[in-house]
Design a protein around this motif. Structure first.
Motif, PDB file in Angstrom:
ATOM      1  N   THR A 846       0.621  -1.054  -0.153  1.00  0.00           N
ATOM      2  CA  THR A 846      -0.199  -0.002  -0.083  1.00  0.00           C
ATOM      3  C   THR A 846       1.064   1.173  -0.044  1.00  0.00           C
ATOM      4  OG1 THR A 846       0.267  -0.495   2.362  1.00  0.00           O
ATOM      5  CG2 THR A 846      -2.521  -1.161   1.413  1.00  0.00           C
ATOM      6  N   GLN A 849       1.205   1.907  -3.854  1.00  0.00           N
ATOM      7  CA  GLN A 849       0.343   2.594  -3.772  1.00  0.00           C
ATOM      8  C   GLN A 849       0.366   3.623  -3.516  1.00  0.00           C
ATOM      9  OE1 GLN A 849      -2.085   1.222  -6.432  1.00  0.00           O
ATOM     10  NE2 GLN A 849      -2.860   3.111  -6.690  1.00  0.00           N
ATOM     11  N   GLU A 875      -8.781   7.256  -1.540  1.00  0.00           N
ATOM     12  CA  GLU A 875      -8.555   6.694  -2.463  1.00  0.00           C
ATOM     13  C   GLU A 875      -9.176   5.303  -1.683  1.00  0.00           C
ATOM     14  OE1 GLU A 875      -6.743   6.064  -7.269  1.00  0.00           O
ATOM     15  OE2 GLU A 875      -5.080   5.346  -5.486  1.00  0.00           O
ATOM     16  N   MET A 876      -7.854   4.963  -0.896  1.00  0.00           N
ATOM     17  CA  MET A 876      -7.866   3.962   0.085  1.00  0.00           C
ATOM     18  C   MET A 876      -9.272   3.845   0.867  1.00  0.00           C
ATOM     19  SD  MET A 876      -5.191   1.767   0.129  1.00  0.00           S
ATOM     20  CE  MET A 876      -3.367   2.470  -0.422  1.00  0.00           C
ATOM     21  N   GLN A 878     -12.649   4.314  -0.066  1.00  0.00           N
ATOM     22  CA  GLN A 878     -13.403   4.496  -1.106  1.00  0.00           C
ATOM     23  C   GLN A 878     -13.295   3.415  -1.590  1.00  0.00           C
ATOM     24  OE1 GLN A 878     -13.295   8.711  -3.162  1.00  0.00           O
ATOM     25  NE2 GLN A 878     -14.293  10.131  -1.046  1.00  0.00           N
ATOM     26  N   SER A 879     -12.052   2.590  -1.464  1.00  0.00           N
ATOM     27  CA  SER A 879     -11.912   1.203  -2.162  1.00  0.00           C
ATOM     28  C   SER A 879     -13.145   0.374  -1.742  1.00  0.00           C
ATOM     29  CB  SER A 879     -11.107   0.939  -2.511  1.00  0.00           C
ATOM     30  OG  SER A 879     -10.829   0.355  -0.342  1.00  0.00           O
ATOM     31  N   HIS A 881     -13.099  -1.604  -0.127  1.00  0.00           N
ATOM     32  CA  HIS A 881     -11.852  -3.053   0.497  1.00  0.00           C
ATOM     33  C   HIS A 881     -11.949  -3.747   2.315  1.00  0.00           C
ATOM     34  CE1 HIS A 881      -8.490  -5.855   0.577  1.00  0.00           C
ATOM     35  NE2 HIS A 881      -8.728  -6.201  -0.669  1.00  0.00           N
ATOM     36  N   TYR A 884      -7.773  -2.766   2.830  1.00  0.00           N
ATOM     37  CA  TYR A 884      -7.407  -1.229   2.475  1.00  0.00           C
ATOM     38  C   TYR A 884      -7.646  -0.161   2.765  1.00  0.00           C
ATOM     39  CZ  TYR A 884      -4.116  -4.672   0.294  1.00  0.00           C
ATOM     40  OH  TYR A 884      -2.908  -6.077   0.114  1.00  0.00           O
ATOM     41  N   SER A 885      -9.054  -0.344   3.134  1.00  0.00           N
ATOM     42  CA  SER A 885      -9.694   0.868   3.715  1.00  0.00           C
ATOM     43  C   SER A 885      -9.831   1.011   5.106  1.00  0.00           C
ATOM     44  CB  SER A 885     -11.519   0.767   3.470  1.00  0.00           C
ATOM     45  OG  SER A 885     -11.908  -0.558   3.778  1.00  0.00           O
TER      46      SER A 885
END
Length: 934
Positions: A846, A849, A875-876, A878-879, A881, A884-885
């Motif tokens: 990450t 990213q 971006e993390m 709102q993914s 995930h 990763y969020s």
């Protein structure tokens, strides 16, 4: 007249022993002068000490000055033996009279004269002079400098006077006392044990000395909250004091400790009676150092304020000022004992504040009184700055500021009360400015060093850097010695003595040369206040401001923006403050709970509860005035909070948003530092963009203070990260074996943007050793691959942006009044304008990213630094995930410093040529069209 000046001088750090005749002899006689001169000087010397023992220190000083002038006015060769003897006696009595600056001039001059003496006399002269310098600096409140001179005296005594038990006893006893004052109680206990071991030796013992040691032990045990031990020591003291009562300054010290003792036990009546008796006896003593009067008066005033007897307290504080400033026209800057003067005025100001809060004054009178308190606090801050202009060792300077942090707390409390009476926004802005001054006063000098264009100052700083390099080398060797906490370790003692010598060499370099650069000193002294237009200018750019001030009893939240203000006072809540660290630690726990469904959900629940506590205590309703940007001046425990990861608590937690979702956050060490950086932006000459990605292969690193070895495991993505920067953004890339510390040093001054991707480490015990690790190669023995905090601070790095993509580059031990002592702070003090740092160990994937998204928005889209970082974080988030969020992967990244895009000059040129190019194309199009029609 038998006077062991060495013993009297050094014991004076604790109490004066004037009137006690000690064994040993100082010899003023010499063959270099006629018998008549020798007889006259001997008579003067003895007369001076007779005056001294009768309590007439003023006459004693005049007599020793007269003898000194006779020696210096001789036409033939100067008798240095006699000269240093009279210098020592004169220096001692100037200290007794509180004339510290005059004493320092005499004593520093004496050190030069000591070298003219024969071997034994030379070392005796030096150790006596060092001892007197210890006393002088100790009474000026500069305890670290005092200890350094004491350590130098101690080493001389061990080498040249090993049989002089009394000398070693004096050193142990005064080191114990000094460390106690500095708050280093472990070292104080160790040296008290050594003192007591030889207390009853016939060359040492005296009942008065015994009593003073018992009082010092009481003070230590009171500080350590060991009241039962304090009881035992006090009983022993009282028994001895029946037959040997104190007089002079010893009485002051006894009174102070007894008041402290009774107050800590809750026996206020006994404390008050002790004070009254001590003050009555003090009035009968003449020619006592004003410092001792003020100690007693200040102690009385503090106690009376606690009893709400404000007028009585101020009476004693005025008496203190009269002693410190005997002449009304004497300027504050000419006062020798500025420390006592500031303390008295600070207590006086606090009494005014307490009176304003306690009494039912009419609103207009209360407002006038509170305005006076604020103005007084401002004048005290000015005086503190002046005092600091003659102190150059940073640790000493920082300790003084922290000791006087109550100056700022009193002023901010007054402003808070004023905000509840009228014009709250005005007072909130003043509070923001005043709280910022408490931080800028600590950091301003670092930036002034980097930004000065005074060549004479630059040359001094180059020499200073050389001394610091020697210091760091000795320090690194010392902390790797075994049994480092034992003062019996010979290597340890020698290293401590070397460090003390280097600190003093540095102090003398600045004292002798930098203080003569008047313009530079004026800039430093007057540099901590923010310009009048700076805050309005920030706010007008849709930037909201948020900061905290932590006092002894209260914490203040101050926020300003175009939407309004927020100014709140909260009682210090240790549990709530510790929750800030727990919140960070809970986020950091994700890798430990991921994969365990039950543990993961327990973790999320704990995170939600901690979020609620941290948000309510540190932010609260201030969130309602946040604008497009938020400048967070983070201090103390607030500096470890990942602010963007906080959510405003709601009934339905799923619908609440992170703070980062509605504002772009960037931080700063102080507003003044930010203002200075804006005014002095330096454009490096050279490449626009440089990036480093070292290769690691599980190399083992050992560091002092860490009881285990740790490895630098291979990273999977840091090299890909820098390759991407090279391919897409034309960064000059140093990858794998090329990512060495030597290459870093060769390009660091010629890069506008630097990106470091690799292993970093925050050292809790020795933050100076926190580091970023470059490529190691075969050089595994001497740590030359580690860029340590102590290395960074000595560098000049005029870089616009550094992205520190390593673990915990923004974390470290908290410095009171500031924030973490971290790698990113060291880069900022080295001159870097903007930084991206991390609060915890980052994820390799990450991290790649985050880097890509950040630079795409920064380089290609022209976003500001906090806006580009926020975009990567969103971006993390709102993914959606499931992993990763989580805040672990994005909220540890923080933006600090100037928010402007460092690539803007490139983009500005591009944007300039774009419309011109379009216009040219349009003209060509219509030209060709017209031509075709023809």
């Amino acid at each position: 007249m038998n006077v062991n000046l060495r013993m009297i001088s050094i014991f004076f750090l604790c109490i004066s022993l004037s009137g006690i005749l000690l064994s040993g002899e100082t010899k003023p006689a010499s063959t270099n002068q006629s018998n008549s001169d020798g007889d006259q000087l001997t008579a003067l010397y003895n007369e001076g000490w007779q005056k001294s023992h009768s309590g007439d220190n003023y006459s004693a000083a005049e007599i020793f000055e007269k003898g000194r002038e006779i020696i210096l006015n001789k036409v033939d060769t100067i008798d240095y033996q006699r000269l240093v003897t009279f210098n020592e006696a004169l220096g001692y009595h100037l200290i007794e009279l509180g004339r510290y600056r005059e004493a320092l001039e005499i004593l520093y001059s004496n050190l030069e004269k000591c070298t003219e003496l024969e071997c034994y006399s030379k070392w005796d002269c030096k150790t006596v002079t060092y001892s007197e310098l210890t006393v002088c600096y100790g009474k000026m409140g500069l305890q670290q400098i005092a200890v350094d001179y004491l350590l130098k005296a101690s080493e001389i005594d061990k080498e040249h006077f090993s049989d002089e038990i009394s000398y070693h006893f004096a050193n142990y006893r005064n080191l114990a006392y000094s460390y106690n004052l500095m708050g280093n109680y472990r070292a104080a206990e160790e040296y008290f044990e050594k003192t007591i071991e030889i207390l009853f030796h016939p060359d040492v013992y005296h009942p008065m000395i015994h009593q003073s040691i018992l009082l010092q032990l009481m003070q230590l045990y009171i500080n350590l909250e060991k009241l039962q031990k304090a009881d035992q020591v006090y009983a022993e003291f009282l028994e001895l004091n029946k037959d040997y009562p104190f007089s002079h300054e010893g009485l002051v010290y006894q009174t102070q400790i007894e008041v402290m003792y009774f107050h800590r036990k809750g026996d206020y009546q006994s404390a008050l009676l002790t004070l009254e008796e001590g003050l009555q006896r003090l009035e009968g003593i003449r020619d006592v150092d004003p410092h001792f009067y003020c100690n007693m008066y200040n102690t009385a005033a503090e106690f009376l304020i606690k009893m709400d007897k404000f007028k009585d307290a101020r009476h004693y504080l005025k008496l203190c000022e009269q002693k410190i400033k005997p002449f009304k026209n004497l300027l504050d800057k000419d006062v020798d004992d500025l420390e006592s003067l500031m303390k008295a005025r600070n207590i006086y100001n606090y009494s005014l504040l307490k009176e304003a809060l306690k009494t039912d004054l009419p609103t207009d009178e209360k407002e006038a009184l509170l305005i006076d308190v604020y103005r007084n606090a401002g004048a005290l801050a000015d005086l503190l700055e002046y005092h600091l202009s003659s102190v150059f060792i940073p640790l000493t300077k920082n300790k003084i500021v922290r000791d006087f942090m109550s100056i700022f707390e009193t002023g901010i409390h007054a402003l808070y009360e004023l905000s509840n009476i009228s014009d709250p926004e005005k007072w909130a802005e003043k509070a923001l400015r005043f709280s910022d001054r408490s931080r800028a006063i600590l950091l301003i000098e670092h930036l002034m060093y980097k930004l000065t264009e005074n060549q004479a100052v630059v040359e001094i700083l180059i020499r200073d850097n050389h001394i610091k390099q020697q210091y760091d080398s000795v320090f690194l060797d010392m902390i790797q010695l075994p049994n480092e906490e034992s003062s019996d370790n010979q290597e340890q003692r020698e290293s401590l003595a070397k460090l003390a010598s280097l600190r003093l060499e540095r102090e003398q370099l600045f004292r002798n040369e930098l203080r003569n650069e008047r313009q530079y000193i004026r800039e430093v002294m007057g540099g901590s206040q923010i310009g009048k237009d700076f805050i309005p200018e920030i706010i007008s750019n849709d930037i909201s401001l948020l900061t905290h001030f932590f006092g002894e009893g209260n914490m203040y939240i101050i926020a300003l923006s175009q939407k309004g203000y927020f100014f709140e006072k909260k009682a210090i809540d240790e549990e709530a403050i510790s929750t800030a660290l727990h919140f960070r630690q809970e986020i950091e726990r994700l890798p430990d709970v991921y994969g365990n469904h039950e543990a993961f959900h327990t973790h999320l629940g704990a995170l939600e509860k901690l979020n609620q506590k941290v948000f309510n205590y540190f932010v609260g309703e201030a969130v309602s005035i946040f604008n497009e940007y938020l400048l967070f001046i983070a201090v103390d425990e607030a500096s470890v909070i990942p602010l963007g990861a906080l959510k405003k608590p709601k009934i339905d937690a799923r619908n609440s948003r992170y703070i980062i979702e509605y504002t772009k956050i960037f931080g700063g060490f102080s507003l003044k530092n930010l203002e200075l950086q804006y005014e002095n932006i330096r454009v490096p000459k050279g490449r626009e963009f440089t990036a480093f990605a070292p290769e690691y292969n599980n190399e083992v690193v050992s560091l002092a203070g860490i009881p285990y070895q740790f490895s630098l495991p291979a990273l999977n993505f840091n090299i890909n990260e820098v390759k991407w920067l090279s391919q897409n953004l034309s960064a000059q890339a140093f990858i794998g074996e090329e990512a060495t510390i030597e290459n870093f040093k060769s390009v660091v001054s010629n890069s506008q943007v630097l990106h470091l991707s690799g292993h970093a480490y925050a050292h809790d015990q020795y933050p100076e050793l926190s580091f970023f690790a470059f490529y190691i190669g075969n050089d595994r023995q001497n740590s030359n691959y580690l860029l340590r905090l102590i290395d960074i601070e000595k560098m000049d790095i005029p870089v616009n942006l550094i992205f520190l993509n390593g673990c915990e580059t923004g974390f470290g031990p908290i410095l009171r009044g500031e924030g973490p002592e971290s790698v990113h702070r060291a880069f900022a003090l080295a001159g870097v304008s903007s930084l991206i740092n991390t609060l915890w160990p980052i994820n390799d994937l990450t991290g790649l990213q985050m880097t890509k998204t950040f630079y795409k928005k920064l380089y290609n889209k022209g976003k500001t630094i906090p806006a580009a970082l926020r975009y990567a974080q969103l971006e993390m988030i709102q993914s959606n995930h499931p992993v990763y969020s989580h805040p672990y992967f994005w909220s540890g990244y923080q933006s600090y410093g100037i928010p402007d895009n460092p690539f803007r000059s490139k983009m500005a040129k591009w944007h300039l040529w774009l419309p011109i190019g379009i216009l040219v194309l349009i003209l060509l199009y219509y030209g060709l069209k017209k031509w075709s029609m023809l």
